[in-house]
Design a protein around this motif. Structure first.
Motif, PDB file in Angstrom:
ATOM      1  N   LEU A 135      10.004 -73.980  41.267  1.00 55.53           N
ATOM      2  CA  LEU A 135      11.293 -74.224  41.911  1.00 55.53           C
ATOM      3  C   LEU A 135      11.236 -75.474  42.783  1.00 55.53           C
ATOM      4  CD1 LEU A 135      12.277 -70.581  42.913  1.00 55.53           C
ATOM      5  CD2 LEU A 135      12.534 -71.767  40.728  1.00 55.53           C
ATOM      6  N   PRO A 170      10.383 -78.679  39.395  1.00 56.16           N
ATOM      7  CA  PRO A 170      10.619 -78.211  38.019  1.00 56.16           C
ATOM      8  C   PRO A 170      10.276 -79.251  36.960  1.00 56.16           C
ATOM      9  CG  PRO A 170      12.704 -78.648  39.125  1.00 56.16           C
ATOM     10  CD  PRO A 170      11.620 -78.732  40.179  1.00 56.16           C
ATOM     11  N   SER A 171      10.318 -80.511  37.331  1.00 55.60           N
ATOM     12  CA  SER A 171       9.816 -81.577  36.464  1.00 55.60           C
ATOM     13  C   SER A 171       8.712 -82.277  37.248  1.00 55.60           C
ATOM     14  CB  SER A 171      10.933 -82.562  36.114  1.00 55.60           C
ATOM     15  OG  SER A 171      10.401 -83.812  35.701  1.00 55.60           O
ATOM     16  N   ARG A 172       7.786 -82.860  36.522  1.00 54.26           N
ATOM     17  CA  ARG A 172       6.696 -83.556  37.208  1.00 54.26           C
ATOM     18  C   ARG A 172       7.224 -84.617  38.156  1.00 54.26           C
ATOM     19  NH1 ARG A 172       3.700 -87.987  35.629  1.00 54.26           N
ATOM     20  NH2 ARG A 172       4.355 -87.912  33.443  1.00 54.26           N
ATOM     21  N   THR A 173       8.367 -85.156  37.824  1.00 60.22           N
ATOM     22  CA  THR A 173       8.935 -86.245  38.628  1.00 60.22           C
ATOM     23  C   THR A 173      10.207 -85.816  39.363  1.00 60.22           C
ATOM     24  OG1 THR A 173      10.023 -86.999  36.605  1.00 60.22           O
ATOM     25  CG2 THR A 173       7.970 -88.099  37.232  1.00 60.22           C
ATOM     26  N   LEU A 174      10.367 -84.523  39.538  1.00 60.17           N
ATOM     27  CA  LEU A 174      11.540 -84.039  40.287  1.00 60.17           C
ATOM     28  C   LEU A 174      11.097 -83.016  41.321  1.00 60.17           C
ATOM     29  CD1 LEU A 174      14.596 -83.760  40.814  1.00 60.17           C
ATOM     30  CD2 LEU A 174      14.670 -82.032  38.988  1.00 60.17           C
ATOM     31  N   HIS A 189       2.920 -78.145  26.842  1.00 56.35           N
ATOM     32  CA  HIS A 189       2.546 -79.154  27.831  1.00 56.35           C
ATOM     33  C   HIS A 189       1.301 -78.747  28.622  1.00 56.35           C
ATOM     34  CE1 HIS A 189       6.115 -81.750  27.400  1.00 56.35           C
ATOM     35  NE2 HIS A 189       6.688 -80.641  27.000  1.00 56.35           N
ATOM     36  N   ARG A 190       0.595 -77.746  28.109  1.00 54.77           N
ATOM     37  CA  ARG A 190      -0.563 -77.252  28.854  1.00 54.77           C
ATOM     38  C   ARG A 190      -1.572 -78.376  29.103  1.00 54.77           C
ATOM     39  NH1 ARG A 190      -2.310 -71.923  26.457  1.00 54.77           N
ATOM     40  NH2 ARG A 190      -0.311 -71.447  27.405  1.00 54.77           N
ATOM     41  N   ARG A 191      -2.028 -78.470  30.326  1.00 51.73           N
ATOM     42  CA  ARG A 191      -3.055 -79.452  30.652  1.00 51.73           C
ATOM     43  C   ARG A 191      -3.790 -78.998  31.907  1.00 51.73           C
ATOM     44  NH1 ARG A 191       1.262 -84.419  31.730  1.00 51.73           N
ATOM     45  NH2 ARG A 191       3.011 -83.046  32.109  1.00 51.73           N
ATOM     46  N   PHE A 209       9.813 -78.000  25.982  1.00 52.60           N
ATOM     47  CA  PHE A 209       9.413 -77.178  27.124  1.00 52.60           C
ATOM     48  C   PHE A 209       9.712 -75.704  26.855  1.00 52.60           C
ATOM     49  CE2 PHE A 209      10.246 -81.376  28.935  1.00 52.60           C
ATOM     50  CZ  PHE A 209       9.095 -81.575  29.672  1.00 52.60           C
ATOM     51  N   ASP A 210       8.758 -74.866  27.197  1.00 47.73           N
ATOM     52  CA  ASP A 210       8.988 -73.423  27.125  1.00 47.73           C
ATOM     53  C   ASP A 210       9.280 -72.900  28.525  1.00 47.73           C
ATOM     54  OD1 ASP A 210       8.570 -73.345  24.408  1.00 47.73           O
ATOM     55  OD2 ASP A 210       6.522 -72.584  24.541  1.00 47.73           O
ATOM     56  N   ARG A 247      12.665 -81.016  44.277  1.00 48.41           N
ATOM     57  CA  ARG A 247      14.054 -80.709  44.636  1.00 48.41           C
ATOM     58  C   ARG A 247      14.263 -80.784  46.156  1.00 48.41           C
ATOM     59  NH1 ARG A 247      14.998 -75.472  43.771  1.00 48.41           N
ATOM     60  NH2 ARG A 247      17.190 -75.861  44.162  1.00 48.41           N
ATOM     61  N   SER A 264       7.090 -75.598  33.707  1.00 52.39           N
ATOM     62  CA  SER A 264       7.010 -75.725  32.244  1.00 52.39           C
ATOM     63  C   SER A 264       6.232 -76.970  31.820  1.00 52.39           C
ATOM     64  CB  SER A 264       8.409 -75.754  31.644  1.00 52.39           C
ATOM     65  OG  SER A 264       9.139 -76.855  32.132  1.00 52.39           O
ATOM     66  N   TRP A 265       6.094 -77.933  32.707  1.00 53.10           N
ATOM     67  CA  TRP A 265       5.399 -79.174  32.328  1.00 53.10           C
ATOM     68  C   TRP A 265       3.885 -79.059  32.417  1.00 53.10           C
ATOM     69  CZ3 TRP A 265       2.927 -81.465  36.556  1.00 53.10           C
ATOM     70  CH2 TRP A 265       3.394 -81.088  37.821  1.00 53.10           C
TER      71      TRP A 265
END
Lengths: 430, 430
Positions: A67, A70-74, A120-122, B109-110, A76, A114-115
């Motif tokens: 939350l 939610p994105s690698r570059t976001l 996108h698992r890493r 994305f999942d 919130r 999710s990223w």
């Protein structure tokens, strides 16, 4: 927040500590941590009112990573703002607040954005993009909170080691060296963003007792401004199976002594950041007694900085899929009624404020089993082994004892600063 | 919404269909689907204004499962309300709206709730508790939307088969029989909750062309009220490697003919629910031409119900980690500027409204390669194989052809109702 609560006194001792802090891990009464999705300052205020009424002085607060970022570059802004609001609401009630950043893991549930999962698992601890983004989130939270007087600092995340431990369904491959580098990067980010905060990281007891944990003793006791201890009796019960009357209430004290003993710096604070009374190991009607019996022995420890009970509010039975034990760990039930353990911690906190247990070095220390640089040897210091048995025997005989690292057992400076006058080798009393 | 758009006419044909629908998969301009976390009706209204300005008549809307149902037993009223608001905002702009429930999978994305991942990992399609909760969510969404006139129906989820396909990092084990049972349960839940809706499920092209997919042809064409087609040229390009000039724009028509051919019911609607122009397979400056070239051939098909372009708005370059192709699929760019493909679909939709392509059965049908009850044989019908080659040869020769199942190739009733007068066996023209 930079004062060293266990700074040496003029005589070289470390007995001049402030009174210990009493607080709670804040688990929102309605909606658990899913309540971030429906953030309601009024509900939070009501929860914090109930917590403050228990004579507590601090809360540990948890965001949810997906939350917040939610994105690698976001990252919130609203999520940062909501966390800030909770810290401010705590301030209005006289509560200090620390914030855990990367959750990560909470009460059996993993929350990963999710990223970093599925397609996108890493690697969570070594992928440069992931680590870069984690650093940004730690900094963003630190920056968002650093001006608040009651903000005590960040914890990197709740038991982040769990993702790298054997047995995790999506275990991250990470060496101890990589883990140390990661922890230092997160710690540096926290300090950059909130220089006056006291920041730390957290881990479960595998870092203390399992040779395979990539979080080493040196990471536990040298990264960050305090050493955290999470004390859960179910992690020790298997090891104490042969004990007819396993002294589960002694585990927290043992872990706190261990944390104090392992640190190179004799004055480094030890924060008992999580301790709870999980059924069936602790029967529900014994929770309050367990609370007092587990916390009280720790209170004389010079390095002891505070205790944060797990947790504030029972998980509502309306929320499915928690392990059974998680539903009843609160000081307050899911209807808002204070439970006996809540009343007991309130009494204990009030009593300690009125009449604090004197900090007093334990003169006797049991020598720990040696641990190699790669962490091998930790398991020999787990409950049930000779070190534990020797320490427990002294404790049961009324001789409050601490622990000392084997490589420091003849270090006069260390012995002197910790006030230790007698070192006992478990082999000598076996 | 129960009218059968391809109901047989008095002469047994199926040419009396309403004009096809033109719409778009709605991808919020700001924040992509993460915008649910910061729900802003004003931003949604602006996006829908831009969509309506493109002469489109419907949108496909996607929730995120972890936000709708963060606990197995917690369906968030606010999340239902937000989805309802989007459908209402669409209504104010003359747009019908369908809603996909279980996302699930979006653009690589999942999004799975924590109660089905990691320590709580369990089978998505067969675990009774999971399926029960999914049923409740489908019902809750259907109930929340059923009174809205522009609500056309639910899709179970976006390409839910992906979780059960070989190669998925956390592949769910499910047999075709179990998948069929699951789809029927979800479909029944949708119909219970919103009896007047037209509900369907969706899947990627593996259901059509991969023998291993647990979503069988019969699931595709018998469960739900319409057959959905997702047409992505990158799924066919490997198979068309030997073609010096692969006719990528023919793929959608081939899939629509296949969907029409496979159904037992000749009049079952076929919804081209996803089609896009992904680079590099379709160069960006060719996207508008590709759009027209791919959609136009389908328009005469009696069963063809509508097309929903992927997608409304480009993913912002500020959001990391999407596959490169995902950033430029929009009709509108991430700054809100209409792209050439947006203008082209607007022209096409307006022209079809003024002067619809007559629905007209294709008299010639290429016989499909037989498919066994367990799905074996589907791959032989994939692009690049003899069926495709025969169909393509006819198409290139200007003889618009459809397809027919081998077991129906002599079924006079089926031939009559579909208006087929000539069946071609690919073997005869190989």
């Amino acid at each position: 927040m930079n004062a060293d609560p266990a700074a040496p006194t003029a005589d070289g001792g470390i007995t001049d500590s402030p009174p210990p802090r009493f607080g709670v891990n804040y688990t929102p009464r309605v909606g658990w941590f899913h309540s971030w999705l429906d953030f309601d300052p009024g509900a939070v205020a009501a929860d914090l009112d109930a917590i403050a009424a228990l004579q507590l002085d601090h809360v540990r607060i948890f965001g949810l990573w997906p939350l917040l970022q939610p994105s690698r570059t976001l990252i919130r802004p609203a999520a940062l703002s909501d966390l800030r609001t909770v810290v401010q609401l705590a301030a209005e009630r006289g509560l200090e607040a620390s914030v855990d950043v990367l959750q990560g893991h909470m009460s059996s549930f993993d929350f990963l954005p999710s990223w970093v999962t599925s397609w996108h698992r890493r690697e969570l601890f070594t992928d440069p993009d992931v680590v870069g983004a984690q650093t940004e989130l730690v900094e963003a939270l630190g920056t968002a909170l650093s001006d608040l007087d009651n903000f005590s600092g960040l914890t990197v995340g709740n038991e982040t080691n769990q993702f790298a431990e054997p047995g995790h369904p999506d275990r991250q491959q990470v060496t101890p060296g990589q883990m140390g580098t990661w922890l230092q990067r997160m710690d540096a980010a926290a300090h950059r963003a909130a220089p006056s905060g006291r920041h730390q990281h957290s881990f479960d007891s595998r870092a203390w007792f399992d040779d395979a944990s990539p979080v080493l003793w040196e990471h536990a006791t040298a990264v960050g401004d305090a050493t955290t201890v999470h004390s859960w009796v179910f992690t020790a019960t298997d090891r104490l199976r042969d004990d007819p009357d396993p002294p589960l209430e002694a585990l927290a004290d043992y872990q706190v002594q261990l944390a104090a003993a392992v640190a190179d710096a004799p004055g480094r604070p030890v924060w008992l950041q999580e301790i709870g009374a999980p059924p069936p190991w602790v029967p529900p009607d014994h929770a309050a007694d367990f609370l007092a019996a587990a916390i009280t022995p720790v209170l004389d420890t010079p390095q002891f900085d505070g205790v944060t009970w797990w947790c504030s509010h029972d998980v509502s039975p309306a929320l499915a899929d928690f392990p059974e034990l998680e539903y009843s760990l609160g000081l307050i039930d899911s209807n808002g009624q204070v439970k006996p353990a809540g009343r007991r911690i309130a009494e204990l906190a009030a009593e300690q404020r009125r009449n604090p247990t004197p900090r007093s070095p334990r003169r006797t220390a049991v020598k720990l089993s040696p641990v190699a640089a790669d962490g091998t040897g930790r398991a020999a210091n787990a409950p049930g082994n000779p070190v534990w048995q020797a320490w427990l025997e002294l404790t049961r005989a009324g001789r409050s004892a601490t622990l000392i690292r084997s490589d420091l057992a003849r270090d006069e400076n260390q012995l002197g600063r910790r006030g230790i006058t007698e070192v006992i080798d478990p082999a000598d009393i076996a």
